[in-house]
Design a protein around this motif. Structure first.
Motif, PDB file in Angstrom:
ATOM      1  N   TYR A   1       0.817  -1.199   0.000  1.00 27.45           N
ATOM      2  CA  TYR A   1       0.000   0.000   0.000  1.00 27.45           C
ATOM      3  C   TYR A   1       0.857   1.258   0.000  1.00 27.45           C
ATOM      4  CZ  TYR A   1      -3.373  -3.503   1.338  1.00 27.45           C
ATOM      5  OH  TYR A   1      -4.138  -4.627   1.356  1.00 27.45           O
ATOM      6  N   PRO A   2       0.398   2.301  -0.685  1.00 28.37           N
ATOM      7  CA  PRO A   2      -0.899   2.443  -1.360  1.00 28.37           C
ATOM      8  C   PRO A   2      -1.026   1.644  -2.649  1.00 28.37           C
ATOM      9  CG  PRO A   2       0.457   4.367  -1.760  1.00 28.37           C
ATOM     10  CD  PRO A   2       1.190   3.540  -0.752  1.00 28.37           C
ATOM     11  N   ARG A   3       0.098   1.157  -3.163  1.00 29.67           N
ATOM     12  CA  ARG A   3       0.117   0.209  -4.269  1.00 29.67           C
ATOM     13  C   ARG A   3       1.348  -0.655  -4.067  1.00 29.67           C
ATOM     14  NH1 ARG A   3       3.946   1.386  -7.837  1.00 29.67           N
ATOM     15  NH2 ARG A   3       2.941   0.237  -9.517  1.00 29.67           N
ATOM     16  N   ALA A   4       1.490  -1.718  -4.865  1.00 30.47           N
ATOM     17  CA  ALA A   4       2.664  -2.577  -4.738  1.00 30.47           C
ATOM     18  C   ALA A   4       3.933  -1.742  -4.920  1.00 30.47           C
ATOM     19  CB  ALA A   4       2.608  -3.693  -5.775  1.00 30.47           C
ATOM     20  N   THR A   5       4.781  -1.712  -3.884  1.00 34.54           N
ATOM     21  CA  THR A   5       5.952  -0.835  -3.862  1.00 34.54           C
ATOM     22  C   THR A   5       7.165  -1.583  -3.334  1.00 34.54           C
ATOM     23  OG1 THR A   5       4.529   1.080  -3.445  1.00 34.54           O
ATOM     24  CG2 THR A   5       6.880   1.336  -2.953  1.00 34.54           C
ATOM     25  N   CYS A   6       8.298  -1.427  -4.000  1.00 33.91           N
ATOM     26  CA  CYS A   6       9.545  -2.081  -3.590  1.00 33.91           C
ATOM     27  C   CYS A   6      10.549  -1.015  -3.149  1.00 33.91           C
ATOM     28  CB  CYS A   6      10.138  -2.888  -4.742  1.00 33.91           C
ATOM     29  SG  CYS A   6       9.063  -4.173  -5.397  1.00 33.91           S
ATOM     30  N   PRO A   7      10.965  -1.022  -1.884  1.00 28.45           N
ATOM     31  CA  PRO A   7      11.949  -0.027  -1.441  1.00 28.45           C
ATOM     32  C   PRO A   7      13.303  -0.192  -2.107  1.00 28.45           C
ATOM     33  CG  PRO A   7      10.831  -1.041   0.429  1.00 28.45           C
ATOM     34  CD  PRO A   7      10.479  -1.850  -0.771  1.00 28.45           C
ATOM     35  N   ALA A   8      13.748  -1.451  -2.306  1.00 34.66           N
ATOM     36  CA  ALA A   8      15.085  -1.671  -2.853  1.00 34.66           C
ATOM     37  C   ALA A   8      15.208  -3.099  -3.358  1.00 34.66           C
ATOM     38  CB  ALA A   8      16.151  -1.402  -1.792  1.00 34.66           C
ATOM     39  N   ALA A   9      16.095  -3.285  -4.315  1.00 34.20           N
ATOM     40  CA  ALA A   9      16.506  -4.628  -4.737  1.00 34.20           C
ATOM     41  C   ALA A   9      17.756  -4.974  -3.945  1.00 34.20           C
ATOM     42  CB  ALA A   9      16.793  -4.662  -6.233  1.00 34.20           C
ATOM     43  N   VAL A  10      17.698  -6.071  -3.182  1.00 34.69           N
ATOM     44  CA  VAL A  10      18.733  -6.399  -2.211  1.00 34.69           C
ATOM     45  C   VAL A  10      19.532  -7.605  -2.689  1.00 34.69           C
ATOM     46  CG1 VAL A  10      19.216  -6.974   0.188  1.00 34.69           C
ATOM     47  CG2 VAL A  10      17.253  -5.518  -0.366  1.00 34.69           C
ATOM     48  N   GLY A  11      20.807  -7.389  -2.974  1.00 37.85           N
ATOM     49  CA  GLY A  11      21.673  -8.478  -3.389  1.00 37.85           C
ATOM     50  C   GLY A  11      22.111  -9.328  -2.207  1.00 37.85           C
ATOM     51  N   ILE A  12      22.384 -10.617  -2.467  1.00 31.47           N
ATOM     52  CA  ILE A  12      22.848 -11.555  -1.444  1.00 31.47           C
ATOM     53  C   ILE A  12      24.281 -11.958  -1.771  1.00 31.47           C
ATOM     54  CG2 ILE A  12      22.397 -13.718  -0.243  1.00 31.47           C
ATOM     55  CD1 ILE A  12      20.072 -11.779  -0.078  1.00 31.47           C
ATOM     56  N   GLU A  13      25.160 -11.867  -0.776  1.00 32.50           N
ATOM     57  CA  GLU A  13      26.523 -12.342  -0.973  1.00 32.50           C
ATOM     58  C   GLU A  13      26.857 -13.402   0.070  1.00 32.50           C
ATOM     59  OE1 GLU A  13      29.608  -9.518   1.348  1.00 32.50           O
ATOM     60  OE2 GLU A  13      28.706  -8.550  -0.422  1.00 32.50           O
TER      61      GLU A  13
ATOM     62  N   ASP B   1      21.954 -25.078   5.031  1.00 33.48           N
ATOM     63  CA  ASP B   1      22.984 -24.803   6.030  1.00 33.48           C
ATOM     64  C   ASP B   1      23.331 -23.320   6.072  1.00 33.48           C
ATOM     65  OD1 ASP B   1      23.149 -27.407   6.842  1.00 33.48           O
ATOM     66  OD2 ASP B   1      24.926 -27.896   5.647  1.00 33.48           O
ATOM     67  N   ILE B   2      23.424 -22.674   4.912  1.00 35.25           N
ATOM     68  CA  ILE B   2      23.751 -21.252   4.859  1.00 35.25           C
ATOM     69  C   ILE B   2      22.638 -20.426   5.487  1.00 35.25           C
ATOM     70  CG2 ILE B   2      24.039 -19.291   3.288  1.00 35.25           C
ATOM     71  CD1 ILE B   2      25.563 -21.160   1.418  1.00 35.25           C
ATOM     72  N   VAL B   3      21.393 -20.767   5.175  1.00 40.13           N
ATOM     73  CA  VAL B   3      20.258 -20.013   5.717  1.00 40.13           C
ATOM     74  C   VAL B   3      20.159 -20.210   7.225  1.00 40.13           C
ATOM     75  CG1 VAL B   3      17.741 -19.842   5.724  1.00 40.13           C
ATOM     76  CG2 VAL B   3      18.985 -19.999   3.559  1.00 40.13           C
ATOM     77  N   LEU B   4      20.292 -21.454   7.688  1.00 42.10           N
ATOM     78  CA  LEU B   4      20.213 -21.719   9.125  1.00 42.10           C
ATOM     79  C   LEU B   4      21.308 -20.986   9.894  1.00 42.10           C
ATOM     80  CD1 LEU B   4      19.322 -25.516   9.490  1.00 42.10           C
ATOM     81  CD2 LEU B   4      18.006 -23.579  10.328  1.00 42.10           C
ATOM     82  N   GLY B   5      22.506 -20.957   9.332  1.00 42.06           N
ATOM     83  CA  GLY B   5      23.627 -20.310  10.001  1.00 42.06           C
ATOM     84  C   GLY B   5      23.675 -18.807   9.808  1.00 42.06           C
ATOM     85  N   GLY B   6      22.801 -18.268   8.951  1.00 44.98           N
ATOM     86  CA  GLY B   6      22.844 -16.836   8.673  1.00 44.98           C
ATOM     87  C   GLY B   6      24.138 -16.408   8.024  1.00 44.98           C
ATOM     88  N   ASN B   7      24.737 -17.316   7.243  1.00 47.40           N
ATOM     89  CA  ASN B   7      26.060 -17.049   6.660  1.00 47.40           C
ATOM     90  C   ASN B   7      25.938 -16.363   5.304  1.00 47.40           C
ATOM     91  OD1 ASN B   7      27.345 -18.338   8.861  1.00 47.40           O
ATOM     92  ND2 ASN B   7      26.928 -20.331   7.923  1.00 47.40           N
ATOM     93  N   TYR B   8      25.303 -15.229   5.301  1.00 46.39           N
ATOM     94  CA  TYR B   8      25.144 -14.428   4.089  1.00 46.39           C
ATOM     95  C   TYR B   8      24.978 -12.976   4.503  1.00 46.39           C
ATOM     96  CZ  TYR B   8      20.270 -14.992   5.519  1.00 46.39           C
ATOM     97  OH  TYR B   8      19.113 -15.026   6.252  1.00 46.39           O
ATOM     98  N   GLU B   9      25.281 -12.079   3.579  1.00 47.65           N
ATOM     99  CA  GLU B   9      25.160 -10.651   3.837  1.00 47.65           C
ATOM    100  C   GLU B   9      24.395  -9.997   2.695  1.00 47.65           C
ATOM    101  OE1 GLU B   9      25.965  -9.340   6.639  1.00 47.65           O
ATOM    102  OE2 GLU B   9      27.012 -11.108   7.434  1.00 47.65           O
ATOM    103  N   PHE B  10      24.003  -8.744   2.909  1.00 51.33           N
ATOM    104  CA  PHE B  10      23.208  -8.019   1.926  1.00 51.33           C
ATOM    105  C   PHE B  10      24.001  -6.844   1.359  1.00 51.33           C
ATOM    106  CE2 PHE B  10      20.140  -9.558   5.191  1.00 51.33           C
ATOM    107  CZ  PHE B  10      19.485 -10.503   4.411  1.00 51.33           C
ATOM    108  N   TYR B  11      23.621  -6.434   0.167  1.00 51.43           N
ATOM    109  CA  TYR B  11      24.139  -5.199  -0.420  1.00 51.43           C
ATOM    110  C   TYR B  11      23.068  -4.625  -1.335  1.00 51.43           C
ATOM    111  CZ  TYR B  11      25.123  -8.033  -4.615  1.00 51.43           C
ATOM    112  OH  TYR B  11      25.019  -8.861  -5.709  1.00 51.43           O
ATOM    113  N   ASP B  12      23.145  -3.334  -1.564  1.00 54.53           N
ATOM    114  CA  ASP B  12      22.186  -2.662  -2.437  1.00 54.53           C
ATOM    115  C   ASP B  12      22.535  -2.996  -3.883  1.00 54.53           C
ATOM    116  OD1 ASP B  12      20.550  -0.940  -3.884  1.00 54.53           O
ATOM    117  OD2 ASP B  12      20.742   0.703  -2.440  1.00 54.53           O
ATOM    118  N   PHE B  13      21.656  -3.742  -4.551  1.00 47.41           N
ATOM    119  CA  PHE B  13      21.961  -4.194  -5.910  1.00 47.41           C
ATOM    120  C   PHE B  13      22.022  -3.027  -6.893  1.00 47.41           C
ATOM    121  CE2 PHE B  13      21.133  -6.647  -9.871  1.00 47.41           C
ATOM    122  CZ  PHE B  13      22.121  -7.604  -9.721  1.00 47.41           C
ATOM    123  N   SER B  14      21.467  -1.881  -6.513  1.00 50.44           N
ATOM    124  CA  SER B  14      21.522  -0.730  -7.413  1.00 50.44           C
ATOM    125  C   SER B  14      22.908  -0.104  -7.460  1.00 50.44           C
ATOM    126  CB  SER B  14      20.501   0.331  -6.992  1.00 50.44           C
ATOM    127  OG  SER B  14      20.838   0.898  -5.743  1.00 50.44           O
TER     128      SER B  14
END
Length: 357
Positions: A222-234, A249-262
């Protein structure tokens, strides 16, 4: 969102989360545990702190039974707040469309929810149905096949030599996904698919594998389908995953980080956001969702998954997308409650223009 925060002192959220010890472990999978879908104590504390930092009152219900019982015996109606909403996490257990139970019940009782409605939850819990709909609507998706232990191939099999990835059709959080799930298909792989279908008691989705980047795009309705950011996974400090995948295993361990794909790919990031918004609208979804993509080296994009509700903890792409916009985790919680405000208004046949940003 600002109106939601101004009214926070009058707002109460009933938070329904699943409880693995009580409801799931007796019917858990031996291949991978469904506990990956469940909040641990630290994640629960994060979410509650975010809601309370935003000024909302919260009652926690341990499992669906507790929340339904509270409504049926009148406890929920007696909560002394003018604005009351419900949010539920992934449904308990392993049954089909399990996440749709609470929203369907709330719809019956005319209780506004902050999470997806029953139809959205049921649809997105079946990946094959979702992808065939997206394909029919001309969205960029990998070619998909469905293998079932009882019926075999539902729509033909991949050609020999095609590089594929296979995953349980009705699970999330990388449950059932290891490095062995990516391979060049031939008939010798049928034994693996049969064992997998038997272990998870459901069909197996098989898709053309897309090497490249992994990107998650949260969608707020709302107010319409809106995406704040495209989030890359490393993973392992590598942004280009190539043939690598987010394993259980990676997801359970949280062994990943994010970056702004833009940052590296501004035009591609915008295309991802527009595609995620269009797909959300085309499928008629509700509530907060997350669209996952793989992006090739040539910046060709493919939708590879939908999730609702996505993870909302501080270490999540939803939270990262808000931080990228200079907002706090408590602002994410306020955006979540704004969904409930809109749904409450829709129950009264009045749809205000509610800004979540």
């Amino acid at each position: 969102m600002s109106a939601t925060l101004r009214n926070s002192a009058n707002t109460h959220l009933s938070f329904v989360w699943n409880e693995p010890e009580e409801n799931a472990l007796a019917i858990d999978y031996k291949w991978h545990s469904i506990v990956a879908e469940y909040l641990d104590d630290g994640e629960k504390s994060e979410l509650l702190a975010g809601l309370r930092d935003a000024g909302f009152a919260v009652t926690v219900y341990d499992g669906e039974r507790a929340s339904l019982r509270a409504v049926l015996n009148g406890d929920w109606r007696a909560i002394p707040y003018s604005d009351k909403y419900v949010f539920n996490t992934t449904g308990s257990g392993t049954g089909r469309a399990r996440t749709s139970l609470v929203p369907a019940f709330c719809d019956l009782c005319q209780i506004p929810i902050c999470s997806a409605d029953g139809l959205t939850a049921a649809l997105l819990e079946n990946k094959f149905y979702t992808f065939r709909l997206l394909e029919s609507l001309n969205f960029p998706v990998p070619e998909s096949w469905l293998y079932d232990l009882q019926y075999g191939w539902r729509n033909g099999a991949p050609e020999s030599g095609v590089r594929v990835i296979c995953k349980p059709c009705c699970e999330s959080s990388s449950i059932g996904i290891d490095e062995q799930n990516v391979f060049s298909y031939d008939d010798s792989k049928l034994d693996f698919l049969q064992r997998m279908s038997s272990a998870f008691r459901q069909p197996i989705l098989v898709q053309t594998f897309i090497p490249g980047y992994e990107v998650e795009v949260p969608v707020f309705p709302y107010p319409r389908a809106t995406c704040p950011a495209a989030v890359g996974i490393e993973t392992s400090k590598q942004r280009l995953l190539g043939e690598a995948i987010l394993t259980n295993d990676i997801v359970l361990g949280g062994n990943y980080e994010f970056y702004d794909f833009s940052d590296p790919f501004p035009s591609c990031a915008e295309a991802l956001k527009l595609t995620a918004e269009a797909a959300y609208a085309a499928l008629g979804l509700s509530g907060l969702a997350r669209v996952d993509f793989r992006v090739t080296l040539g910046q060709q994009i493919f939708i590879t998954d939908f999730n609702t509700p996505p993870h909302l903890t501080d270490h999540s792409s939803c939270s990262f997308s808000f931080r990228s916009a200079g907002l706090r985790h408590s602002d994410l919680m306020a955006a979540l409650v704004t969904i409930g405000r809109f749904n409450s208004a829709s129950l009264s046949e009045a749809r205000p223009n509610l800004d979540i940003t």
